[in-house]
Write an enzyme that holds these catalytic residues in place. Structure first.
Site, PDB file in Angstrom:
ATOM      1  N   ARG A   1      -9.219   4.601   2.236  1.00  0.00           N
ATOM      2  CA  ARG A   1      -8.957   3.170   2.138  1.00  0.00           C
ATOM      3  C   ARG A   1     -10.279   2.424   2.106  1.00  0.00           C
ATOM      4  O   ARG A   1     -11.339   2.996   2.258  1.00  0.00           O
ATOM      5  CB  ARG A   1      -8.087   2.710   3.322  1.00  0.00           C
TER       6      ARG A   1
ATOM      7  N   ARG B   1     -14.902   2.973  -1.636  1.00  0.00           N
ATOM      8  CA  ARG B   1     -14.207   4.154  -2.144  1.00  0.00           C
ATOM      9  C   ARG B   1     -15.065   4.914  -3.155  1.00  0.00           C
ATOM     10  O   ARG B   1     -15.061   6.148  -3.185  1.00  0.00           O
ATOM     11  CB  ARG B   1     -12.858   3.748  -2.753  1.00  0.00           C
TER      12      ARG B   1
ATOM     13  N   ARG C   1       2.541   6.954  -3.831  1.00  0.00           N
ATOM     14  CA  ARG C   1       3.061   6.948  -5.203  1.00  0.00           C
ATOM     15  C   ARG C   1       2.118   7.710  -6.132  1.00  0.00           C
ATOM     16  O   ARG C   1       2.554   8.545  -6.941  1.00  0.00           O
ATOM     17  CB  ARG C   1       3.224   5.501  -5.682  1.00  0.00           C
ATOM     18  N   ARG C   2       0.825   7.440  -6.039  1.00  0.00           N
ATOM     19  CA  ARG C   2      -0.150   8.152  -6.861  1.00  0.00           C
ATOM     20  C   ARG C   2      -0.201   9.630  -6.476  1.00  0.00           C
ATOM     21  O   ARG C   2      -0.247  10.514  -7.329  1.00  0.00           O
ATOM     22  CB  ARG C   2      -1.534   7.515  -6.695  1.00  0.00           C
TER      23      ARG C   2
ATOM     24  N   CYS D   1       9.970   0.104   1.107  1.00  0.00           N
ATOM     25  CA  CYS D   1      10.212   1.551   1.031  1.00  0.00           C
ATOM     26  C   CYS D   1       8.975   2.335   1.442  1.00  0.00           C
ATOM     27  O   CYS D   1       7.856   1.967   1.115  1.00  0.00           O
ATOM     28  CB  CYS D   1      10.636   1.942  -0.375  1.00  0.00           C
TER      29      CYS D   1
ATOM     30  N   LYS E   1       1.704  -6.476  -6.232  1.00  0.00           N
ATOM     31  CA  LYS E   1       2.206  -5.213  -5.689  1.00  0.00           C
ATOM     32  C   LYS E   1       2.159  -5.196  -4.159  1.00  0.00           C
ATOM     33  O   LYS E   1       2.799  -4.348  -3.543  1.00  0.00           O
ATOM     34  CB  LYS E   1       1.427  -4.030  -6.260  1.00  0.00           C
ATOM     35  N   ASP E   2       1.410  -6.138  -3.532  1.00  0.00           N
ATOM     36  CA  ASP E   2       1.362  -6.230  -2.076  1.00  0.00           C
ATOM     37  C   ASP E   2       2.475  -7.098  -1.504  1.00  0.00           C
ATOM     38  O   ASP E   2       2.660  -7.143  -0.285  1.00  0.00           O
ATOM     39  CB  ASP E   2       0.020  -6.822  -1.620  1.00  0.00           C
TER      40      ASP E   2
END
Length: 313
Positions: free
Chosen positions: A149, A155, A131-132, A243, A82-83
């Site tokens: 982050r 986190r 997105r989340r 995007c 995904k990166d």
């Protein structure tokens, strides 16, 4: 066969585990080959204060590693797919997609929950992903989403230090890291948040011209995973690649039928457009076709407004 192969990896605990997964898979086929890990610090690792969008969006965790591939300082690189941008540098290629782990997100919360509707009104949720954020706010606009982050341990720590009611993370990261979650609880968000393109999948990148390496990597390539993520990445390519507006895309095969779902949304979750296609004859162009369908349905001008915002930066 080469006696030693140099593998590029980020320094994080998760990146190292993912790299070791790939090395272990390769060693089953090439037990006499030595694998050396070379750590690379990326822009995404250096700058933990700014949002990912502010420092370049997709690609900030892979560009420096790709440069080392181009400079022949490493032989292959292991990334979270995904990166990885959907358009690679001309001389590079994805040599293997190992079998995908869980593609979905999960909510780690202070209290046990059966659904996101159990969260108290105005709960504070941490995530670095637009997105989340957009999909969560689309369902629960009363929630407050804050940007966090860092690695998973940091986190988790912020739930207490930043007084958060929960954080959203990728389930695959939990599966690979196996962190101590107590005293918190995990809620699967499969039915709430559509995954990022390639989420849960590793990508093993190498040079186009390195045919020996490409043949080696094919030994650990999972063809079903490759089919699904190539559809997802074609979807992302059609929408623009790097995007800055929320995009989700997930392809899966069940009983010989492929289902692909894609969405675009505004950051605040007020507008969300989703579409789905099913077929027994899957081809990568399915992703492009669904992206075009979302463009046609984009009466809120999500894509156009995002492009205008990018041009103003």
């Amino acid at each position: 066969m080469r006696n030693q192969i140099v593998v590029g990896s980020r320094k994080s605990k998760l990146a190292l585990i993912q790299t070791q997964i790939v090395i272990a898979a390769l060693q089953k086929y090439y037990p006499k080959t030595q694998f050396k890990i070379q750590y690379v610090t990326t822009e995404g690792d250096r700058n933990l204060q700014a949002s990912l969008t502010q420092i370049g969006g997709k690609g900030v965790f892979v560009k420096e590693i790709e440069q080392q591939l181009l400079d022949h300082q490493i032989d292959l690189a292991v990334h979270s797919l995904k990166d990885v941008l959907p358009v690679l540098p001309e001389q590079l290629t994805i040599g293997a997609y190992p079998q995908r782990d869980c593609p979905f997100d999960c909510l780690i919360s202070r209290q046990p929950l059966s659904s996101i509707w159990d969260l108290p009104e105005h709960s504070i949720i941490g995530t670095s992903s637009s997105r989340r954020q957009s999909q969560l706010l689309h369902q629960r606009p009363d929630l407050r989403v804050v940007s966090i982050r860092g690695n998973l341990d940091s986190r988790l720590h912020k739930i207490a230090t930043d007084n958060l009611d929960g954080i959203i993370v990728a389930q695959a990261g939990l599966n690979r890291l196996q962190p101590r979650i107590q005293p918190y609880y995990v809620l699967n968000l499969e039915d709430i948040i559509l995954p990022a393109v390639g989420q849960g999948c590793l990508a093993v990148e190498c040079r186009q011209q390195d045919l020996k390496m490409r043949r080696m990597l094919q030994q650990i390539n999972d063809t079903r995973t490759e089919l699904c993520v190539e559809i997802e990445r074609e979807f992302l390519r059609e929408l623009g690649g790097d995007c800055t507006f929320p995009i989700g895309g997930y392809a899966r095969v069940v009983n010989q039928e492929l289902t692909f779902t894609g969405l675009i949304a505004t950051n605040d979750g007020q507008h969300l457009i989703q579409a789905e296609t099913r077929t027994t004859a899957p081809q990568p162009q399915i992703g492009r076709q669904l992206a075009q369908k979302l463009r046609q349905k984009d009466q809120y001008q999500i894509i156009q407004n995002a492009n205008v915002d990018d041009a103003a930066l």
